[in-house]
Write an enzyme that holds these catalytic residues in place. Structure first.
Site, PDB file in Angstrom:
ATOM      1  N   LYS A 227       0.841  -1.196   0.000  1.00  0.00           N
ATOM      2  CA  LYS A 227       0.000   0.000   0.000  1.00  0.00           C
ATOM      3  C   LYS A 227       0.883   1.255   0.000  1.00  0.00           C
ATOM      4  O   LYS A 227       0.639   2.206  -0.744  1.00  0.00           O
ATOM      5  CB  LYS A 227      -0.860  -0.023   1.275  1.00  0.00           C
TER       6      LYS A 227
ATOM      7  N   THR B 136     -13.720   6.393  14.908  1.00  0.00           N
ATOM      8  CA  THR B 136     -14.927   6.419  15.747  1.00  0.00           C
ATOM      9  C   THR B 136     -14.744   5.425  16.894  1.00  0.00           C
ATOM     10  O   THR B 136     -14.567   4.230  16.653  1.00  0.00           O
ATOM     11  CB  THR B 136     -16.151   6.034  14.896  1.00  0.00           C
TER      12      THR B 136
ATOM     13  N   LEU C   6     -16.714  12.795   7.349  1.00  0.00           N
ATOM     14  CA  LEU C   6     -16.737  12.683   5.882  1.00  0.00           C
ATOM     15  C   LEU C   6     -17.614  11.516   5.433  1.00  0.00           C
ATOM     16  O   LEU C   6     -17.727  10.510   6.120  1.00  0.00           O
ATOM     17  CB  LEU C   6     -15.316  12.503   5.332  1.00  0.00           C
TER      18      LEU C   6
ATOM     19  N   ASN D   6     -24.209  10.011  13.404  1.00  0.00           N
ATOM     20  CA  ASN D   6     -24.414   8.875  12.495  1.00  0.00           C
ATOM     21  C   ASN D   6     -25.692   8.114  12.808  1.00  0.00           C
ATOM     22  O   ASN D   6     -26.447   7.740  11.917  1.00  0.00           O
ATOM     23  CB  ASN D   6     -23.223   7.907  12.570  1.00  0.00           C
TER      24      ASN D   6
ATOM     25  N   LYS E 199     -34.598   9.505   1.666  1.00  0.00           N
ATOM     26  CA  LYS E 199     -34.832   8.589   0.545  1.00  0.00           C
ATOM     27  C   LYS E 199     -35.001   7.152   1.049  1.00  0.00           C
ATOM     28  O   LYS E 199     -34.099   6.582   1.654  1.00  0.00           O
ATOM     29  CB  LYS E 199     -33.659   8.666  -0.418  1.00  0.00           C
TER      30      LYS E 199
ATOM     31  N   CYS F 128     -20.107   2.616   8.251  1.00  0.00           N
ATOM     32  CA  CYS F 128     -20.363   3.451   9.436  1.00  0.00           C
ATOM     33  C   CYS F 128     -21.733   3.262  10.087  1.00  0.00           C
ATOM     34  O   CYS F 128     -21.805   2.927  11.265  1.00  0.00           O
ATOM     35  CB  CYS F 128     -20.154   4.905   9.057  1.00  0.00           C
TER      36      CYS F 128
END
Ligand code: UGA
Length: 429
Positions: free
Chosen positions: A35, A121, A153, A208, A251, A260
């Protein structure tokens, strides 16, 4: 200022790149050598709008680097951000192993006073515990303050959500740490919410879970709309003009997914329960979402007892458009059942196929257009509202499928334009 960021997933990498863009000196740390090598070449390990461009620009201008060598990265950093994953455990609680792994590395390597910032979180009280842990295990005599600075985000708009954040929440226990954080963020033109660490941690979960609750509420109402003959789209439009309700996250569909909402609803419910409190509203959101993910299949079940030998077109695999992330995607709940029953699946997704192949390398026939998936299909399921899928014209279902039977989990068509097709959607009849 010198900023080290642990973890190069959505939270860590985006934070690192955005701090570099704002002029800080950033080093991103990850244990994965491949990575790191990829990122040094300017390639992002995640699909995220604008991210690669900013990675390349800031690398070229010398403001960001990537390394597996955490010792060098941490030893003289002014700030060390923890942005590693906190995945869900089987019981719904958050797994903090990665957070503590980084905390351990920090305690062993820091050589000057620094602020450790938890962006991941984490359950309420974790910042307190991590600070105690680091201070107890420090090898060198330095001053460490732990600060909670949750991330808001959304995938697909991560860079914009960070550079032009809706708010920057800073949870500290002393004025020194607060002052340092305000200095770090001085070039960010967003409202700053200054609070204590536990409130900052709670702001993240409460935000959230509120949004998850809003979506589950609309899904619940949508299901009732079908029973009583109302139309959820008109209902949500009618609700949206009330400023207290707003027009976002109204929606209805085949359930929320992602890394999340599912994880954070379960984690908050779990930690409340541990403290002897039952969070009834969040529990309801979780339960509604579980039902919602299989709502299309259960509707189709009334028509077809089994999917054995049926040609099934699946349009959309990711949990939402704009990302290649499959975590908790509704497709992942439905496809195993279809495969188990012996359905023959042709699937289309503009971005998610490579990740899907890691789970189902041979069982699914992946195709490169929605039209190919629809060719000779007996039934079509739509799980994600990608633009490429929205562009499929109603006549194409008629032309390409054996018999046009469409189960749309994202209400991408109006009932009027699909009136010549057997069309099932959410909360409309
Ligand atoms: C979410 C939050 O929106 C971010 O503010 C937060 O920072 C992030 O989680 C996180 O904790 O990291 P994200 O998971 O990327 O972001 O996705 P959202 O755009 O919020 O969508 C979540 C799910 O809700 C998706 O499955 C989406 O399809 C669904 N949804 C959303 C609906 O079903 N209906 C809606 O009206 C809106």
């Amino acid at each position: 200022m010198k900023v080290a960021v642990a973890g190069t997933g959505y939270v860590g990498l985006v934070a690192g790149v955005c701090f570099a863009e704002k002029g800080h000196n950033v080093v991103c740390v990850d244990i994965d050598k491949n990575k790191i090598a990829k990122m040094k070449k300017g390639l992002s390990p995640i699909y995220e709008k604008d991210l690669e461009e900013l990675m390349q620009k800031n690398y070229k201008e010398g403001r960001i680097d990537y390394t597996t060598n955490y010792k060098n990265a941490y030893k003289d950093a002014d700030f060390i951000f923890i942005g590693v994953g906190t995945p869900e455990r089987k019981d719904g609680s958050a797994n903090l192993d990665y957070v503590y792994e980084v905390a351990k590395q920090i305690s062993q390597t820091v050589q000057k006073d620094c602020i450790v910032v938890i962006k991941s979180t984490v359950p309420i009280g974790t910042n307190d515990d991590v600070e105690k842990y680091i201070r107890k295990n420090l090898v060198n005599k330095v001053k460490i303050d732990v600060v909670s600075n949750p991330e808001f985000l959304a995938q697909g708009t991560a860079v914009r959500d960070t550079l032009q954040a809706s708010r920057i929440v800073i949870g500290t226990e002393n004025k020194y740490a607060e002052k340092k954080m305000l200095k770090l963020y001085e070039n960010f033109d967003s409202p700053k919410v200054l609070t204590n660490r536990r409130s900052a941690e709670m702001i993240k979960y409460a935000s959230n879970d509120f949004l998850a609750l809003k979506v589950s509420y609309m899904n619940d109402i949508a299901n009732l709309c079908e029973v009583v003959g109302a139309n959820i789209e008109d209902v949500s439009k009618g609700m949206s003009y009330d400023e207290r309700i707003g027009d976002k996250f109204l929606k209805a569909g085949c359930g929320y997914g992602g890394s999340c909402f599912p994880k954070d609803t379960k984690a908050l419910h779990f930690l409340a329960e541990q403290d002897g409190y039952e969070l009834k509203t969040v529990k309801a959101a979780i339960e509604v979402n579980k039902i919602q993910k299989l709502i299309l299949l259960n509707k189709a079940r009334k028509q077809f007892k089994t999917f054995k030998d049926m040609n099934v077109a699946v349009l959309g695999l990711t949990f939402k458009p704009g990302t290649d992330d499959l975590r908790e995607a509704p497709s992942l709940e439905n496809i195993p059942i279809l495969l188990d029953e012996g359905a023959k699946i042709k699937a289309y997704d503009p971005i998610g196929v490579e990740n899907y192949k890691k789970i189902y390398p041979t069982e699914i026939n992946y195709v490169s257009s929605p039209q190919e998936a629809l060719k000779n299909a007996d039934i079509c399921f739509i799980f994600t509202e990608w633009d490429e899928i929205k562009k499929v014209k109603p006549e194409e279902y008629k032309k390409l499928m054996k018999k046009p039977i469409v189960y749309d989990g994202r209400n991408i068509y109006s009932l009027k334009e699909m009136k010549e097709i057997e069309y099932h959607s959410i909360g409309r009849k």
